[in-house]
Design a protein around this motif. Structure first.
Motif, mmCIF file in Angstrom:
data_model
loop_
_atom_site.group_PDB
_atom_site.id
_atom_site.type_symbol
_atom_site.label_atom_id
_atom_site.label_comp_id
_atom_site.label_asym_id
_atom_site.label_seq_id
_atom_site.Cartn_x
_atom_site.Cartn_y
_atom_site.Cartn_z
ATOM 1 N N LYS A 206 -49.901 5.882 -17.338
ATOM 2 C CA LYS A 206 -49.995 7.297 -17.730
ATOM 3 C C LYS A 206 -49.145 8.223 -16.885
ATOM 4 O O LYS A 206 -48.645 9.222 -17.356
ATOM 5 C CB LYS A 206 -51.461 7.762 -17.603
ATOM 6 N N ILE A 207 -49.031 7.903 -15.598
ATOM 7 C CA ILE A 207 -48.409 8.846 -14.670
ATOM 8 C C ILE A 207 -46.974 8.401 -14.381
ATOM 9 O O ILE A 207 -46.741 7.240 -14.049
ATOM 10 C CB ILE A 207 -49.206 8.890 -13.345
ATOM 11 N N THR A 208 -46.058 9.333 -14.504
ATOM 12 C CA THR A 208 -44.672 8.956 -14.218
ATOM 13 C C THR A 208 -44.308 9.280 -12.768
ATOM 14 O O THR A 208 -43.658 8.488 -12.101
ATOM 15 C CB THR A 208 -43.704 9.688 -15.173
ATOM 16 N N ARG A 209 -44.759 10.449 -12.292
ATOM 17 C CA ARG A 209 -44.496 10.768 -10.886
ATOM 18 C C ARG A 209 -45.762 10.435 -10.116
ATOM 19 O O ARG A 209 -46.740 11.170 -10.154
ATOM 20 C CB ARG A 209 -44.141 12.248 -10.754
ATOM 21 N N LYS A 210 -45.733 9.288 -9.423
ATOM 22 C CA LYS A 210 -46.974 8.707 -8.910
ATOM 23 C C LYS A 210 -47.399 9.301 -7.564
ATOM 24 O O LYS A 210 -47.131 8.751 -6.509
ATOM 25 C CB LYS A 210 -46.828 7.191 -8.818
ATOM 26 N N ARG A 211 -48.096 10.455 -7.655
ATOM 27 C CA ARG A 211 -48.616 11.093 -6.449
ATOM 28 C C ARG A 211 -50.140 11.051 -6.459
ATOM 29 O O ARG A 211 -50.759 11.486 -7.427
ATOM 30 C CB ARG A 211 -48.166 12.554 -6.373
ATOM 31 N N LEU A 212 -50.710 10.505 -5.406
ATOM 32 C CA LEU A 212 -52.161 10.369 -5.322
ATOM 33 C C LEU A 212 -52.646 11.182 -4.116
ATOM 34 O O LEU A 212 -52.196 10.957 -2.999
ATOM 35 C CB LEU A 212 -52.508 8.889 -5.125
ATOM 36 N N VAL A 213 -53.556 12.133 -4.356
ATOM 37 C CA VAL A 213 -54.026 12.981 -3.258
ATOM 38 C C VAL A 213 -55.437 12.568 -2.856
ATOM 39 O O VAL A 213 -56.356 12.587 -3.671
ATOM 40 C CB VAL A 213 -54.017 14.466 -3.667
ATOM 41 N N LEU A 214 -55.591 12.177 -1.582
ATOM 42 C CA LEU A 214 -56.912 11.783 -1.072
ATOM 43 C C LEU A 214 -57.615 12.996 -0.464
ATOM 44 O O LEU A 214 -56.961 13.889 0.068
ATOM 45 C CB LEU A 214 -56.755 10.727 0.038
ATOM 46 N N PRO A 215 -58.940 13.005 -0.493
ATOM 47 C CA PRO A 215 -59.667 14.078 0.208
ATOM 48 C C PRO A 215 -59.342 14.023 1.704
ATOM 49 O O PRO A 215 -59.262 12.930 2.281
ATOM 50 C CB PRO A 215 -61.141 13.735 -0.027
ATOM 51 N N GLY A 216 -59.173 15.182 2.323
ATOM 52 C CA GLY A 216 -58.805 15.237 3.737
ATOM 53 C C GLY A 216 -59.780 14.504 4.640
ATOM 54 O O GLY A 216 -59.405 13.952 5.676
ATOM 55 N N ALA A 217 -61.056 14.470 4.229
ATOM 56 C CA ALA A 217 -62.069 13.824 5.062
ATOM 57 C C ALA A 217 -61.842 12.319 5.216
ATOM 58 O O ALA A 217 -62.360 11.704 6.135
ATOM 59 C CB ALA A 217 -63.458 14.089 4.470
ATOM 60 N N VAL A 218 -61.076 11.728 4.292
ATOM 61 C CA VAL A 218 -60.809 10.292 4.420
ATOM 62 C C VAL A 218 -59.316 10.024 4.609
ATOM 63 O O VAL A 218 -58.773 9.049 4.091
ATOM 64 C CB VAL A 218 -61.362 9.488 3.215
ATOM 65 N N ALA A 219 -58.674 10.890 5.400
ATOM 66 C CA ALA A 219 -57.252 10.721 5.716
ATOM 67 C C ALA A 219 -56.999 9.315 6.247
ATOM 68 O O ALA A 219 -55.958 8.701 5.998
ATOM 69 C CB ALA A 219 -56.827 11.769 6.733
ATOM 70 N N VAL A 220 -57.974 8.792 6.953
ATOM 71 C CA VAL A 220 -57.870 7.481 7.580
ATOM 72 C C VAL A 220 -57.587 6.378 6.546
ATOM 73 O O VAL A 220 -57.041 5.324 6.881
ATOM 74 C CB VAL A 220 -59.158 7.194 8.388
#
Lengths: 442, 325
Positions: free
Chosen positions: A393-407
C-alpha cells in the motif's frame, strides 16, 4: 441478594454424606455460592431450604428478554448503582416509536430506515434495537396493519402500547413465537393486560407515577402468573424521573425489595431524557422520533456508559486512515488501548495532516505499559505492518514510532528492511508539531 | 402498600464557591454566581439539598479562533472579531458566566502581549455584567505572564483564573491570592491526581472556596466514560467527607465535543452520521448533559443552541425540588 457459602451451608443437611460428590457439605456450599454446581446434586435438601436458596439465587433485578425471529434484547440483571463499582451489564434497548395513525407506506419506509440504520464506532457496528407501536387511533385493525407493515420490512423486536388491552389481540396474533413487550398496565386495566401477557407469552410493561402503585401492581400481576414485567415510572419532570429511577434501583439492589426488582422503561422525547435514561438506570428507551444525527451520539453514549471499567477498552487493531492519506504519507504506529488510540487519532485528525494510523494489538494496553509487558515490540509491529499489507500500500515507506519506545527503532529497522523508521513525539499533543517540523521537512 | 425508600445520609457536602464580585464587594459585576453546596448526589432532592443549580458558561476568544469548527464561526459570525461584542452576545444567548480564552498570538500573528490581554479582559468586563473566567493560552510561561497582568489589573473582581496544572500552578495561585481571584485546577481524569493538586494549591494558602476543579472529561465517544466515572467518584468522596474532593467541578464539554471529528467535519463522513449541524450540536449537548448527571457544577459550552437545551434540562432537573417536601 446472593447468599454466602456459610449462609448456604446453614441451610444444608450438614451430614457430610458425600452423595453430591463433594467431601463435605461446606465444600458443596462453597461451590453453590460460586454457582459452579446445582442444588439438585444434594438428594437430602429440605423443601424449605430449596425455596430459600432459589429465592436468593434470583437476581435482584429480573432479566427480561424481548425476542423476535433472529433478535434478542435483554434488560435487567444489573448489580450496581455506579458503573465504577463493577459495570453495567445489559445496554438499554433503543426502540423507536411508530404510531398506528401513520399511513402504511410511511410506516414501511420509516421502519426500513430504522431497521437498516447501522453506524460504525471504533470498529463496532451500532444499531437500533426495535420498534414501539402506539395505538393512537384506538383501532385494533389499524394497530394490526401497522405491525404488519413493520414486519414486512423488519424482524426486530417490537413493543405494543395501547390504553385498551382489548385492542392488542389481532396485532399479537400475527407474531409468531416472539416475546414482545406490551402495555402499559395501570391500576385500571392490569387484569386484562395480565391475561393478554399470559396468553401471548409477552412481557408486560406496568405504568404508574408512584413507586407504591408500581409495587402493588407487580404483586397483583405476579399473582396472576405473569412475572416478566417492566416498570414504567412516570415522572412529572426530568428531575422527578431521575429520583424515581434512582429509588427503584436502590430498592431492588440495596433493600432487595422484590416487587420492584424489574428493569425499567423510559419514554423519551427530549435529549435530556434520553441521556438521563441511558446514564441512570433505564433498561429500555422508547424514542419519540428517528433522526440519524441523534441516534449516532445516543448509541455511542450507551456504548460508553456500558463499557466495563475493569477492562481496558480496546479498539480494533488494524489500519485507520486519517485525513485521506496517499501512499506517500507516513505510517504512524500506536497501540489498541482506546484512550491511546483516541489521543493519537484526535491529534492527527485535528492537525489536518494525513496519516496511516497502524493500531497494533497490544492487548488493550497503552504504549509504555504494553512495551514493559512485552506486548508492543519490534516483532509485533512488523507483524502488524505485514497484516495491514503496508508493503504494497505504501510507496514512501516511513514508519513513525511513539517517542516512548524510541529504544525499539533499531530492532524495527532490522525487522522491516526498506522502511525508514522515525521516532515520533512522546506525547500525542506534539504530533502536529512533529509533522510541521520533521515529516513535512523531509 | 407503603414502601420505605432507602436514603443515604452523607456526612460531607460540596463547598460553595462564588464567582464575581459586586461593586459593594470591590468588583464591578452586576451579578455573582454561586455554585456547589450539594449535600447529596446530583438532583436527588428527596434526600438532600441542591442549593445551587449547575450553571452554563459560554467560551469566547480574544479574537477569531484559528481552529474552531466553521459551524461555530457561523454561529457567532457577527461578533467573532470583537471579544466585547462576543461577550455581550453570549450573555444574550443565556450564559450564566463568560469564559474568555486568551490566544497565544494576536490577530496579526504576533505573540499576545500582557497589555493586549488586559485590554481584552477589561473590554469584556465592560460589555457584560456576568462573572468572568479567564484562561491562558495553555503554555506555562505565556499563561503566567498574561494571567499575572490580568489578575493585577482586575483586582477584586473575583475572576477565576486558569489553568493550574501540577506542572504550573504556583504563579497563578499566588497572583489570585494577592488580587482576590479564584483559580481552576485541572488534572487528567484521575481522582488521586485531582486531590493532590487541590492539596498543593491549598497548601499555598488559597482557601478551598477559591478553587474550582476541572477533572477533565473527554467527549462523547472519546473517553467520556472515564471522565464520567472519575466525576462520580470525586462527588461520592466529597459526600463521604473527603475535604480535598469537595470543590465544585467545572468541565468543558464545548471544547471536548467540538474537537471531535463528528463536530468538526461535514464532508466525507458516513451517511449514518446524519446532518452535520444537528449532529455537532447534539454531540456537544449530549456530552454536557451526561456530565451534569455526573455532578458537573459549571459546564463550559460553545454553541448557543446547546446552551439553550442544557439550560432547559437544568431547569427541569431543579424543578423536581418542589415535588419533595
Amino acid at each position: 441478594m446472593a447468599l454466602t457459602g456459610i449462609q448456604i451451608y446453614k441451610l444444608l443437611p450438614q451430614t457430610n454424606c458425600k452423595e453430591c460428590g463433594f467431601p463435605t457439605c461446606l465444600a458443596f456450599a462453597m461451590k453453590l455460592a460460586a454457582k459452579q454446581v446445582e442444588l439438585s446434586a444434594c438428594p437430602y435438601v429440605s423443601e424449605e431450604a430449596k425455596a430459600q436458596l432459589e429465592e436468593s439465587a434470583a437476581p435482584p433485578i429480573r432479566l427480561i428478554t424481548l425476542k423476535s425471529n433472529g433478535y434478542e434484547v435483554k434488560a435487567g440483571n444489573e448489580v450496581v448503582m455506579f458503573r465504577h463499582e463493577k459495570t453495567f451489564y445489559n445496554k438499554p434497548g433503543l426502540f423507536v416509536k411508530l404510531q398506528s395513525s401513520a399511513l402504511e407506506e410511511e410506516v414501511k419506509s420509516l421502519a426500513k430506515r430504522i431497521h437498516d440504520y447501522c453506524v460504525n464506532y471504533v470498529g463496532i457496528e451500532l444499531q437500533v434495537d426495535g420498534f414501539a407501536v402506539e395505538d393512537d387511533t384506538h383501532q385494533p385493525d389499524k394497530l394490526k396493519a401497522t405491525l404488519a407493515a413493520i414486519r414486512s420490512v423488519s424482524n426486530k423486536p417490537v413493543m405494543i402500547f395501547s390504553d385498551y388491552p382489548e385492542n392488542l389481540g389481532p396485532a399479537l396474533e400475527q407474531l409468531d413465537n416472539e416475546v414482545p413487550l406490551i402495555g402499559c398496565a395501570t391500576s385500571d386495566n392490569w387484569e386484562k393486560f395480565a391475561d393478554l401477557a399470559k396468553r401471548f407469552k409477552a412481557a408486560l410493561a406496568v405504568k404508574a407515577d408512584q413507586i407504591e402503585t408500581l409495587a402493588e401492581l407487580t404483586e397483583k400481576i405476579k399473582g396472576k402468573g405473569v412475572e416478566d414485567l417492566v416498570l414504567v415510572p412516570m415522572g412529572k419532570n426530568l428531575g422527578h424521573e431521575l429520583m424515581l429511577q434512582t429509588q427503584l434501583r436502590r430498592l431492588a439492589l440495596k433493600a432487595n425489595y422484590r416487587p420492584v426488582g424489574y428493569p425499567t422503561l423510559a419514554f423519551c422525547s427530549s435529549q435530556a431524557q434520553m441521556v438521563q435514561a441511558i446514564a441512570k438506570y433505564a433498561g429500555f428507551l422508547v424514542l419519540d422520533a428517528f433522526a440519524e444525527d441523534l441516534l449516532y451520539p445516543l448509541l455511542v453514549l450507551r456504548q460508553n456508559i456500558y463499557t466495563d471499567p475493569q477492562k481496558p477498552i480496546q479498539v480494533q487493531p488494524g489500519l485507520y486512515e486519517i485525513n485521506n492519506p496517499q501512499p506517500t504519507d507516513p505510517v504512524l504506529v500506536t497501540t489498541n488501548f482506546s484512550i491511546t488510540y483516541f489521543s493519537v487519532a484526535n491529534e492527527v485528525e485535528s492537525s489536518g495532516y494525513p496519516a496511516h494510523l497502524l493500531v497494533t494489538d497490544a492487548e488493550g494496553m497503552s504504549v509504555l505499559t504494553a512495551w514493559a509487558a512485552g506486548k508492543f515490540d519490534a516483532e509485533r509491529i512488523a507483524k502488524a505492518v505485514r497484516a495491514a499489507n503496508l508493503e504494497e500500500k505504501i510507496t514512501r515507506k516511513r514508519l513513525v514510532l511513539p517517542g516512548a519506545v524510541a529504544v525499539l527503532s533499531g530492532e524495527v529497522e532490522a525487522e522491516l528492511p526498506g522502511w525508514e523508521v522515525r521516532v515520533g513525539p512522546r506525547e500525542a499533543v506534539d504530533i502536529p508539531k512533529f509533522y510541521k517540523q520533521v515529516l513535512q521537512v523531509n | 402498600m407503603p414502601v420505605e425508600i432507602p436514603k443515604e445520609k452523607w456526612p460531607g457536602s460540596v463547598l460553595t464557591v462564588t464567582l464575581g464580585a459586586l461593586p459593594s464587594e470591590g468588583g464591578t459585576r452586576k451579578r455573582v454566581v454561586t455554585v456547589g453546596g450539594e449535600t447529596t448526589l446530583p438532583f436527588l432532592h428527596f434526600e438532600g439539598e441542591i442549593p445551587n443549580p449547575p450553571v452554563v458558561a459560554i467560551e469566547i476568544k480574544d479574537r477569531k479562533p484559528d481552529d474552531w469548527s466553521p459551524l461555530l464561526l457561523e454561529a457567532w459570525k457577527d461578533v467573532i472579531d470583537d471579544p466585547a461584542q462576543w461577550a455581550a452576545a453570549a450573555e444574550a444567548a443565556g450564559a450564566d458566566l463568560i469564559v474568555l480564552a486568551l490566544s497565544l498570538t494576536n490577530r496579526n500573528g504576533e505573540p499576545t502581549t500582557p497589555e493586549e490581554a488586559v485590554a481584552n479582559v477589561k473590554a469584556v468586563l465592560g460589555a457584560t455584567g456576568l462573572p468572568l473566567i479567564v484562561l491562558g493560552p495553555g503554555q506555562a510561561e505565556v499563561d503566567n505572564t498574561l494571567l499575572v497582568a490580568v489578575s493585577e489589573a482586575t483586582k477584586g473582581e473575583r475572576l477565576a483564573l486558569g489553568i493550574c496544572e501540577d506542572k504550573n500552578y504556583r504563579t497563578i495561585v499566588a497572583t489570585a491570592m494577592a488580587n482576590g481571584h479564584l483559580v481552576i485546577a485541572r488534572t487528567p481524569m484521575d481522582v488521586n491526581l485531582a486531590k493532590q493538586l487541590n492539596i498543593l494549591i491549598s497548601d499555598m494558602g488559597l482557601p478551598l472556596n477559591c478553587i474550582l476543579m476541572d477533572p477533565t472529561t473527554g467527549a462523547l465517544g472519546y473517553g467520556i466514560e472515564y471522565g464520567y466515572s472519575v466525576m462520580e467518584r470525586l462527588r461520592l468522596a466529597a459526600l463521604q467527607g473527603d475535604k480535598m474532593t469537595q470543590l465544585p467541578m467545572i468541565v468543558t464539554p464545548g471544547f471536548e465535543a467540538w474537537k471531535a471529528k463528528e463536530s468538526k467535519v461535514g464532508e466525507g463522513v458516513p451517511k449514518a452520521w446524519g446532518d452535520w449541524l444537528s449532529r455537532a450540536i447534539n454531540w456537544e449537548t449530549l456530552t454536557a448533559l451526561t456530565l451534569i448527571e455526573a455532578g458537573a457544577d459549571i459546564v463550559v459550552l460553545r454553541h448557543p443552541e446547546s446552551v439553550k437545551r442544557v439550560k432547559a434540562a437544568i431547569e427541569e432537573l431543579m424543578a423536581a425540588k418542589t415535588l419533595v417536601s
